[in-house]
Scaffold this active site. Structure first.
Site, PDB file in Angstrom:
ATOM      1  N   HIS A   1       7.740-109.008  52.309  1.00 26.52           N
ATOM      2  CA  HIS A   1       8.038-107.606  51.988  1.00 26.52           C
ATOM      3  C   HIS A   1       9.200-107.439  51.017  1.00 26.52           C
ATOM      4  CE1 HIS A   1       5.462-107.357  55.427  1.00 26.52           C
ATOM      5  NE2 HIS A   1       6.374-107.874  56.230  1.00 26.52           N
TER       6      HIS A   1
ATOM      7  N   ALA B   1       9.195-112.169  56.779  1.00 25.08           N
ATOM      8  CA  ALA B   1       9.780-110.964  56.164  1.00 25.08           C
ATOM      9  C   ALA B   1       9.902-111.082  54.645  1.00 25.08           C
ATOM     10  CB  ALA B   1      11.138-110.679  56.786  1.00 25.08           C
TER      11      ALA B   1
ATOM     12  N   ARG C   1       7.081-102.646  56.211  1.00 28.60           N
ATOM     13  CA  ARG C   1       6.180-103.811  56.142  1.00 28.60           C
ATOM     14  C   ARG C   1       4.961-103.549  55.265  1.00 28.60           C
ATOM     15  NH1 ARG C   1       8.450-107.219  60.089  1.00 28.60           N
ATOM     16  NH2 ARG C   1       9.434-105.959  61.694  1.00 28.60           N
TER      17      ARG C   1
ATOM     18  N   HIS D   1      -0.665-113.553  58.484  1.00 29.44           N
ATOM     19  CA  HIS D   1       0.317-112.958  59.398  1.00 29.44           C
ATOM     20  C   HIS D   1      -0.272-112.945  60.794  1.00 29.44           C
ATOM     21  CE1 HIS D   1       2.787-111.660  56.073  1.00 29.44           C
ATOM     22  NE2 HIS D   1       1.676-111.230  55.490  1.00 29.44           N
TER      23      HIS D   1
ATOM     24  N   GLU E   1      -2.974-115.759  52.399  1.00 24.61           N
ATOM     25  CA  GLU E   1      -1.831-115.091  53.020  1.00 24.61           C
ATOM     26  C   GLU E   1      -2.145-114.898  54.496  1.00 24.61           C
ATOM     27  OE1 GLU E   1      -1.545-110.940  52.261  1.00 24.61           O
ATOM     28  OE2 GLU E   1       0.498-110.804  53.046  1.00 24.61           O
TER      29      GLU E   1
ATOM     30  N   ASN F   1       2.451-118.039  55.598  1.00 27.24           N
ATOM     31  CA  ASN F   1       3.004-116.927  56.369  1.00 27.24           C
ATOM     32  C   ASN F   1       4.457-116.802  55.941  1.00 27.24           C
ATOM     33  OD1 ASN F   1       3.997-115.031  58.096  1.00 27.24           O
ATOM     34  ND2 ASN F   1       3.136-115.931  59.960  1.00 27.24           N
TER      35      ASN F   1
ATOM     36  N   PRO G   1      10.869-117.147  57.375  1.00 31.39           N
ATOM     37  CA  PRO G   1      11.968-116.952  58.302  1.00 31.39           C
ATOM     38  C   PRO G   1      11.547-116.488  59.697  1.00 31.39           C
ATOM     39  CG  PRO G   1      11.909-115.203  56.674  1.00 31.39           C
ATOM     40  CD  PRO G   1      10.947-116.249  56.207  1.00 31.39           C
ATOM     41  N   ASN G   2      12.233-117.038  60.675  1.00 29.45           N
ATOM     42  CA  ASN G   2      12.113-116.680  62.097  1.00 29.45           C
ATOM     43  C   ASN G   2      10.838-117.188  62.769  1.00 29.45           C
ATOM     44  OD1 ASN G   2      14.625-115.193  62.227  1.00 29.45           O
ATOM     45  ND2 ASN G   2      13.608-113.681  60.930  1.00 29.45           N
TER      46      ASN G   2
ATOM     47  N   TYR H   1       4.008-111.410  68.719  1.00 25.20           N
ATOM     48  CA  TYR H   1       3.609-112.656  68.054  1.00 25.20           C
ATOM     49  C   TYR H   1       2.947-113.674  68.982  1.00 25.20           C
ATOM     50  CZ  TYR H   1       6.546-110.719  64.358  1.00 25.20           C
ATOM     51  OH  TYR H   1       7.076-109.906  63.384  1.00 25.20           O
TER      52      TYR H   1
ATOM     53  N   ARG I   1       2.400-101.517  61.392  1.00 21.72           N
ATOM     54  CA  ARG I   1       3.751-101.531  61.989  1.00 21.72           C
ATOM     55  C   ARG I   1       4.698-100.607  61.197  1.00 21.72           C
ATOM     56  NH1 ARG I   1       5.360-107.586  62.825  1.00 21.72           N
ATOM     57  NH2 ARG I   1       7.029-106.581  63.999  1.00 21.72           N
TER      58      ARG I   1
ATOM     59  N   SER J   1       0.764-110.812  63.197  1.00 23.32           N
ATOM     60  CA  SER J   1       0.587-109.391  63.498  1.00 23.32           C
ATOM     61  C   SER J   1      -0.134-108.725  62.325  1.00 23.32           C
ATOM     62  CB  SER J   1       1.969-108.751  63.700  1.00 23.32           C
ATOM     63  OG  SER J   1       2.698-108.767  62.477  1.00 23.32           O
TER      64      SER J   1
ATOM     65  N   ARG K   1      10.047-115.448  70.425  1.00 26.50           N
ATOM     66  CA  ARG K   1      10.366-114.283  69.584  1.00 26.50           C
ATOM     67  C   ARG K   1       9.339-113.169  69.813  1.00 26.50           C
ATOM     68  NH1 ARG K   1       8.928-113.776  63.200  1.00 26.50           N
ATOM     69  NH2 ARG K   1       9.961-111.786  62.859  1.00 26.50           N
TER      70      ARG K   1
END
Ligand code: DQA
Length: 150
Positions: free
Chosen positions: A81, A78, A112, A101, A99, A75, A11-12, A24, A108, A103, A19
């Protein structure tokens, strides 16, 4: 052996570029897809690159990867998590799972730090921005070579 890598994005991530660019970066998902396609082409490997905002759709895509991919780079955004469904689906894979990411989630917000993907991944790459996708492709190629040599 299948000659297709799957790179799945949660998502996103369709909003990369605009964003939270301070977190990012400014590369779009289309830029990233183009780079990964080119990189894999040089190794004679096809790429299926997807993005979805829907958890069930991401689970469907992971299931498809379990049937058709020689490696999966994920990736999960969210859903990393929150998603036990994704965790369970990833257990179906018998090929390397990286996996990824952009960031570094561990540095953070505390929410997360819960991660349902890492325990069922072969390896993780995070904190390198869009460069992480190139790194994940290179790492997955390496893992596939090791696995096929076994
Ligand atoms: C992310 C990290 C996640 O915590 C976040 O929810 C995202 C992006 C990353 O690539 O850094 O959507 O997966």
């Amino acid at each position: 052996m299948s000659k297709t890598f799957y790179i799945l994005n949660g998502p996103n991530l369709n909003r990369l570029g605009t964003r939270e660019p301070e977190v990012y970066g400014t590369e779009t998902l289309a830029d990233i897809e183009a780079k990964c396609t080119k990189l894999l082409e040089t190794h004679g490997i096809n790429l299926k690159f997807c993005q979805t905002n829907a958890e069930g759709e991401l689970v469907n895509q992971v299931q498809e990867a379990a049937d058709k991919a020689c490696a999966l780079i994920l990736n999960a955004g969210a859903y990393t998590h929150t998603s036990i469904a994704l965790h369970d689906a990833l257990k179906l894979l018998n090929v390397p799972v990286v996996e990824l990411h952009l960031s570094n989630p561990a540095a953070r917000e505390s929410f997360r730090r819960t991660n349902y993907v890492a325990p069922v991944a072969t390896a993780s790459i995070c904190g390198f921005g869009a460069l992480g996708y190139d790194m994940a492709v290179t790492a997955a190629l390496h893992l596939v070579k090791i696995k096929t040599a076994q």
